[in-house]
Scaffold this motif. Structure first.
Motif, mmCIF file in Angstrom:
data_model
loop_
_atom_site.group_PDB
_atom_site.id
_atom_site.type_symbol
_atom_site.label_atom_id
_atom_site.label_comp_id
_atom_site.label_asym_id
_atom_site.label_seq_id
_atom_site.Cartn_x
_atom_site.Cartn_y
_atom_site.Cartn_z
ATOM 1 N N GLY A 1 2.047 17.169 11.271
ATOM 2 C CA GLY A 1 0.734 17.546 11.049
ATOM 3 C C GLY A 1 0.237 17.682 9.548
ATOM 4 N N ALA A 2 1.025 17.259 8.746
ATOM 5 C CA ALA A 2 0.897 17.620 7.289
ATOM 6 C C ALA A 2 1.226 16.409 6.691
ATOM 7 C CB ALA A 2 1.277 19.048 6.618
ATOM 8 N N VAL A 3 0.590 16.130 5.328
ATOM 9 C CA VAL A 3 0.977 15.077 4.612
ATOM 10 C C VAL A 3 2.067 15.661 3.608
ATOM 11 C CG1 VAL A 3 0.035 13.223 2.897
ATOM 12 C CG2 VAL A 3 -1.334 13.753 5.007
ATOM 13 N N LEU A 4 3.316 15.098 3.470
ATOM 14 C CA LEU A 4 4.170 15.443 2.412
ATOM 15 C C LEU A 4 3.908 14.607 1.097
ATOM 16 C CD1 LEU A 4 7.332 15.872 4.404
ATOM 17 C CD2 LEU A 4 5.508 17.645 3.675
ATOM 18 N N GLY B 1 2.629 -4.876 -5.516
ATOM 19 C CA GLY B 1 2.658 -3.371 -5.563
ATOM 20 C C GLY B 1 3.365 -3.126 -4.135
ATOM 21 N N SER B 2 3.214 -1.533 -4.217
ATOM 22 C CA SER B 2 3.790 -0.702 -3.236
ATOM 23 C C SER B 2 2.951 0.574 -2.971
ATOM 24 C CB SER B 2 5.228 -0.447 -3.505
ATOM 25 O OG SER B 2 6.168 -1.470 -3.166
ATOM 26 N N ALA B 3 3.034 0.974 -1.920
ATOM 27 C CA ALA B 3 2.403 2.386 -1.495
ATOM 28 C C ALA B 3 3.168 2.866 -0.300
ATOM 29 C CB ALA B 3 1.031 2.408 -1.127
ATOM 30 N N TRP B 4 3.354 4.069 -0.354
ATOM 31 C CA TRP B 4 4.066 4.896 0.741
ATOM 32 C C TRP B 4 3.103 6.358 0.933
ATOM 33 C CZ3 TRP B 4 6.828 3.349 -3.341
ATOM 34 C CH2 TRP B 4 6.944 4.231 -4.306
ATOM 35 N N LEU B 5 3.197 6.584 2.322
ATOM 36 C CA LEU B 5 2.493 7.677 2.923
ATOM 37 C C LEU B 5 3.601 8.402 3.958
ATOM 38 C CD1 LEU B 5 -0.138 9.722 3.740
ATOM 39 C CD2 LEU B 5 -0.794 7.898 5.094
ATOM 40 N N VAL B 6 3.843 9.655 3.641
ATOM 41 C CA VAL B 6 4.738 10.329 4.664
ATOM 42 C C VAL B 6 3.735 11.653 5.057
ATOM 43 C CG1 VAL B 6 6.962 11.376 4.908
ATOM 44 C CG2 VAL B 6 6.750 9.498 3.564
ATOM 45 N N GLU C 1 1.305 2.325 -6.233
ATOM 46 C CA GLU C 1 1.484 1.597 -7.357
ATOM 47 C C GLU C 1 1.253 0.042 -7.102
ATOM 48 O OE1 GLU C 1 1.249 2.079 -10.775
ATOM 49 O OE2 GLU C 1 2.875 3.892 -10.303
ATOM 50 N N THR C 2 0.078 -0.118 -7.308
ATOM 51 C CA THR C 2 -0.543 -1.428 -6.834
ATOM 52 C C THR C 2 -1.088 -2.184 -8.255
ATOM 53 O OG1 THR C 2 -2.599 -0.736 -6.175
ATOM 54 C CG2 THR C 2 -0.971 -0.605 -4.639
ATOM 55 N N GLY C 3 -1.223 -1.697 -9.262
ATOM 56 C CA GLY C 3 -1.842 -2.123 -10.422
ATOM 57 C C GLY C 3 -3.308 -2.050 -10.450
ATOM 58 N N GLU C 4 -3.950 -1.517 -9.447
ATOM 59 C CA GLU C 4 -5.286 -1.253 -9.301
ATOM 60 C C GLU C 4 -5.745 0.250 -9.933
ATOM 61 O OE1 GLU C 4 -7.610 -3.240 -7.906
ATOM 62 O OE2 GLU C 4 -5.892 -4.494 -7.157
ATOM 63 N N GLU C 5 -6.935 0.302 -10.587
ATOM 64 C CA GLU C 5 -7.526 1.067 -11.373
ATOM 65 C C GLU C 5 -7.637 2.248 -10.163
ATOM 66 O OE1 GLU C 5 -11.393 2.348 -14.060
ATOM 67 O OE2 GLU C 5 -11.054 0.473 -13.248
ATOM 68 N N GLY C 6 -7.119 3.542 -10.562
ATOM 69 C CA GLY C 6 -7.314 4.727 -9.858
ATOM 70 C C GLY C 6 -6.196 5.147 -8.772
ATOM 71 N N ASP C 7 -5.005 4.318 -8.905
ATOM 72 C CA ASP C 7 -3.830 4.389 -7.941
ATOM 73 C C ASP C 7 -3.420 5.820 -8.253
ATOM 74 O OD1 ASP C 7 -3.518 2.017 -6.678
ATOM 75 O OD2 ASP C 7 -2.234 1.140 -8.166
ATOM 76 N N GLU C 8 -3.568 6.408 -9.378
ATOM 77 C CA GLU C 8 -2.785 7.680 -9.837
ATOM 78 C C GLU C 8 -3.739 8.787 -8.915
ATOM 79 O OE1 GLU C 8 -6.141 6.723 -13.036
ATOM 80 O OE2 GLU C 8 -4.377 5.740 -12.060
ATOM 81 N N LEU C 9 -4.960 8.515 -8.720
ATOM 82 C CA LEU C 9 -5.758 9.348 -8.283
ATOM 83 C C LEU C 9 -5.634 9.641 -6.649
ATOM 84 C CD1 LEU C 9 -9.390 8.633 -9.654
ATOM 85 C CD2 LEU C 9 -7.612 10.274 -10.589
ATOM 86 N N LEU C 10 -4.910 8.694 -6.122
ATOM 87 C CA LEU C 10 -4.674 8.598 -4.573
ATOM 88 C C LEU C 10 -3.246 9.414 -4.273
ATOM 89 C CD1 LEU C 10 -5.283 4.898 -3.801
ATOM 90 C CD2 LEU C 10 -6.775 7.028 -3.712
ATOM 91 N N ALA C 11 -2.622 9.738 -5.336
ATOM 92 C CA ALA C 11 -1.165 10.519 -5.143
ATOM 93 C C ALA C 11 -1.464 12.066 -4.434
ATOM 94 C CB ALA C 11 -0.407 10.795 -6.634
ATOM 95 N N LEU C 12 -0.393 12.484 -3.448
ATOM 96 C CA LEU C 12 -0.739 13.492 -3.132
ATOM 97 C C LEU C 12 0.777 14.155 -2.730
ATOM 98 C CD1 LEU C 12 -3.114 12.751 0.154
ATOM 99 C CD2 LEU C 12 -3.642 14.026 -1.897
#
Length: 296
Positions: free
Chosen positions: A192-195, A183-188, A200-211
């Motif tokens: 001072g703000a999260v864009l 899987g993969s993940a990215w945070l940008v 997308e790692t196949g773990e349950e709850g991946d979709e809840l981490l999207a910002l």
């Protein structure tokens, strides 16, 4: 045969009672015996098991190699990193709260990160150290499992650290890429703000981490796949959702390269300035670091 015997010895002789014997071999043994004893000592006891002379010799070897050291791509089973623009290595480390930097070659830094990524036991978690690169084509990278933007243990702290870094340096990015199809993940973060955070790692709850909203690279990749550039998973067909998830599962390294530098794609030709270091995270300060013998 000698390497097999060495590896067997490391597995069998798990105990401090053999350390004095190996130390005596280092002091009085023949050349090949002394070299093998050094490797086994490092694997069993780490730096505390080595003499001051041996530690000094290793540090001298690193210094000798550093002037000709060139970037080497990282390719571990599990790859985590933070990318920050510029060359302020010491300022980045202060912001992150990592300490006790020690110069390393790329081979040594990558080997430590890979070994730590495979280590999780009752004593060590793999979060004890990071490899902070020199400036690479305009970016400084911090490599190690401690930089994980999506795992439950580290994700909120990494989110905060990226916000702090982006306040000081304009932007900061954190990534995860599973080299074995994990899987993969990215945070940008910018100013001072999260864009964006996406996992997308196949773990349950991946979709809840999207910002945040999809970034231009995500939209462009979806268009290449024949999907709607902007989407709502709740209203997407199962077929389109599966197609995107499979694509995103393997996307982090290319995503990182499109926005700057990916440690999986650097090479001896990558412009580099400065010296890489391995530094202790707060976990390493509290728990120490695992023993190990690594490439230099």
């Amino acid at each position: 045969m000698a390497r097999q015997a060495q590896d067997a010895l490391i597995l069998i002789l798990q105990g401090s009672h053999v350390v004095p014997l190996l130390q005596r071999v280092r002091e009085l043994g023949l050349g090949r015996q002394r070299a093998r004893a050094l490797t086994v000592l490092a694997e069993l006891g780490g730096e505390p098991a080595l003499s001051r002379a041996d530690v000094a010799a290793i540090e001298r070897l690193i210094r000798v190699k550093l002037p000709d050291d060139r970037p080497e791509g990282m390719w571990g089973c599990w790859n985590h990193w933070i990318a920050v623009p510029g060359d302020d290595q010491s300022g980045i480390m202060r912001t992150l709260g990592v300490v006790d930097p020690r110069p390393v070659t790329f081979a040594l830094g990558n080997d430590i990160v890979d070994a730590d990524g495979h280590r999780a036991d009752d004593t060590f978690t793999g979060y004890e150290r990071v490899f902070v690169t020199p400036e690479l084509d305009g970016w400084t990278l911090v490599l190690g499992a401690w930089c994980d933007p999506c795992g439950a243990e580290r994700r909120e702290e990494v989110l905060r650290l990226c916000i702090d870094l982006s306040e000081r340096y304009g932007q900061a990015r954190a990534y995860y890429y599973g080299g074995q199809g994990d899987g993969s993940a990215w945070l940008v973060a910018e100013h001072g703000a999260v864009l964006r955070r996406y996992c997308e790692t196949g773990e349950e709850g991946d979709e809840l981490l999207a910002l945040g909203e999809p970034l231009p690279y995500e939209r462009a990749r979806r268009a290449e796949l024949g999907l709607q550039p902007d989407w709502d998973a709740a209203h997407e067909s199962p077929e389109d959702e599966d197609q995107w998830r499979w694509a995103a599962h393997d996307m982090a390294a290319d995503f990182a390269r499109s926005y700057g530098v990916s440690p999986l794609h650097i090479s001896a030709e990558t412009p580099s300035r400065g010296t890489g270091v391995v530094a202790l995270t707060p976990y390493g300060v509290t728990r120490g670091v695992p023993a190990g013998a690594y490439r230099i």
